[in-house]
Design a protein around this motif. Structure first.
Motif, mmCIF file in Angstrom:
data_model
loop_
_atom_site.group_PDB
_atom_site.id
_atom_site.type_symbol
_atom_site.label_atom_id
_atom_site.label_comp_id
_atom_site.label_asym_id
_atom_site.label_seq_id
_atom_site.Cartn_x
_atom_site.Cartn_y
_atom_site.Cartn_z
ATOM 1 N N LEU A 256 -23.477 43.202 22.084
ATOM 2 C CA LEU A 256 -23.104 42.016 21.317
ATOM 3 C C LEU A 256 -21.915 42.295 20.401
ATOM 4 N N MET A 257 -21.561 43.569 20.247
ATOM 5 C CA MET A 257 -20.477 43.952 19.359
ATOM 6 C C MET A 257 -19.196 44.294 20.110
ATOM 7 N N LEU A 258 -19.332 44.867 21.299
ATOM 8 C CA LEU A 258 -18.159 45.341 22.033
ATOM 9 C C LEU A 258 -17.107 44.265 22.297
ATOM 10 N N PRO A 259 -17.475 43.004 22.530
ATOM 11 C CA PRO A 259 -16.431 41.995 22.750
ATOM 12 C C PRO A 259 -15.770 41.498 21.464
ATOM 13 N N VAL A 260 -16.256 41.949 20.297
ATOM 14 C CA VAL A 260 -15.823 41.386 19.014
ATOM 15 C C VAL A 260 -14.781 42.299 18.366
ATOM 16 N N PRO A 261 -13.532 41.898 18.352
ATOM 17 C CA PRO A 261 -12.506 42.729 17.696
ATOM 18 C C PRO A 261 -12.844 42.935 16.219
ATOM 19 N N GLY A 262 -12.707 44.166 15.770
ATOM 20 C CA GLY A 262 -12.970 44.472 14.366
ATOM 21 C C GLY A 262 -14.428 44.687 14.031
ATOM 22 N N SER A 263 -15.313 44.672 15.024
ATOM 23 C CA SER A 263 -16.726 44.922 14.749
ATOM 24 C C SER A 263 -16.930 46.395 14.381
ATOM 25 N N ARG A 264 -17.965 46.643 13.586
ATOM 26 C CA ARG A 264 -18.198 48.000 13.087
ATOM 27 C C ARG A 264 -19.683 48.323 13.012
ATOM 28 N N VAL A 265 -19.997 49.565 13.316
ATOM 29 C CA VAL A 265 -21.319 50.136 13.068
ATOM 30 C C VAL A 265 -21.149 51.119 11.922
ATOM 31 N N VAL A 266 -21.846 50.880 10.827
ATOM 32 C CA VAL A 266 -21.774 51.786 9.673
ATOM 33 C C VAL A 266 -23.153 52.385 9.449
ATOM 34 N N THR A 267 -23.241 53.697 9.477
ATOM 35 C CA THR A 267 -24.515 54.393 9.304
ATOM 36 C C THR A 267 -24.492 55.169 7.994
#
Length: 324
Positions: free
Chosen positions: A132-143
């Motif tokens: 659900l994130m890969l198609p979204v430019p600028g998406s981020r996973v922050v851990t």
């Protein structure tokens, strides 16, 4: 950026969807609150839905609640399925929830509690939501990691679940080191896609409920010294918020407080331990995590030369104090 970074620097988040784990209290609450105030649609992914609803009621903006127990892979899968039904995109996934220095016990799936919750639960959640994130430019996973990733920390591949012996401090260190190694390996695999980035953050030494499991011999002195040694959850959330929203932030970066020994202060890029940058260990941990959780990411394995390199030693490299 020469000035001190604060929530005033968060860009407009309208139209973005943010999922924040452990968002009913402490760092997660402050992170979710700031994102909602800037216009994001925020999901509080929490173990206790009632507490989540009460937290949501104290926030302004579009805030909803999703039940999620990271100590149960069944709950992680159920929560991910529910989020996939509700949203066709996710812009921010903030892997914030965690447990610290717990007595020896296991998750529903038989994993050591700190490793299972802090690392494996978030690993599985990320893998189940990533498409659900890969198609979204600028998406981020922050851990969210911790200065504790330096304290007696190693990935004990020969005894990941601490079945032969148990140290609550070393087990916490392993889980927080795993958070960083997961971030760096995830970024390596994301890099060819060019849309989603993986970053990490740590809050310095913040006054949160995580310290409730500290041994009494440590808890009492820390309580007395807390005003001198800690910062508020609102300040502790700033590194996460900067990693999530600063347009200049880059995949693979690690943010923490900019003060002496990264204990307190406004957020800036920092570096983690040499162990955290070991590519072979990162990839081994990834493979083991896939096997333990049964979750496969929609990403190809990385090229070896795409590995984020360990930065040179810089001021503030070494964290100290009781981790938060």
């Amino acid at each position: 950026m020469g000035e001190k970074w604060t929530t005033a620097h968060i860009p407009d988040q309208r139209g973005r969807v943010a999922v924040v784990t452990g968002a009913n209290t402490g760092l997660g609450y402050e992170t979710a609150k700031a994102l909602a105030e800037r216009g994001a649609s925020v999901v509080l992914a929490v173990r206790d839905a009632g507490k989540g609803e009460r937290a949501a009621a104290r926030m302004r903006g579009d805030v909803t609640v999703q039940a999620l127990d990271l100590a149960s892979l069944g709950s992680v899968r159920t929560a991910a399925a529910a989020l996939r039904t509700r949203f066709d995109r996710i812009d921010l996934l903030i892997n914030n929830a965690g447990v610290m220095h717990t007595p020896k016990r296991t998750t529903e799936d038989g994993f050591e509690m700190q490793f299972g919750t802090n690392h494996l639960g978030h690993f599985a959640l990320t893998g189940l939501l990533l498409d659900l994130m890969l198609p979204v430019p600028g998406s981020r996973v922050v851990t969210v990691s911790s200065t504790g990733h330096r304290i007696r920390a190693a990935i004990h591949f020969d005894d990941l679940q601490w079945e032969r012996s148990y140290s609550r401090i070393a087990a916490y260190g392993q889980s927080k080191l795993a958070n960083l190694m997961f971030t760096y390996e995830l970024q390596r695999r994301l890099a060819p896609h060019g849309t989603t980035a993986a970053l990490a953050a740590h809050p310095g030494v913040s006054s949160t409920e995580l310290a409730r499991n500290l041994p009494a011999a440590l808890r009492l002195p820390i309580t007395w010294l807390a005003p001198l040694l800690t910062q508020s959850p609102a300040m502790g959330a700033l590194p996460t918020l900067r990693a999530a929203t600063d347009p200049a932030a880059l995949g693979g970066q690690y943010y923490g407080p900019g003060g002496r020994r990264e204990v307190r202060g406004h957020p800036r890029p920092v570096t983690s331990s040499q162990e955290s940058y070991e590519a072979a260990a990162q990839q081994r941990l990834w493979a083991v995590s896939e096997d333990l959780t049964g979750v496969r990411f929609p990403l190809a394995g990385p090229e070896r030369n795409a590995c984020p390199a360990a930065p040179r030693e810089s001021p503030g490299r070494r964290g100290a104090g009781s981790p938060a």
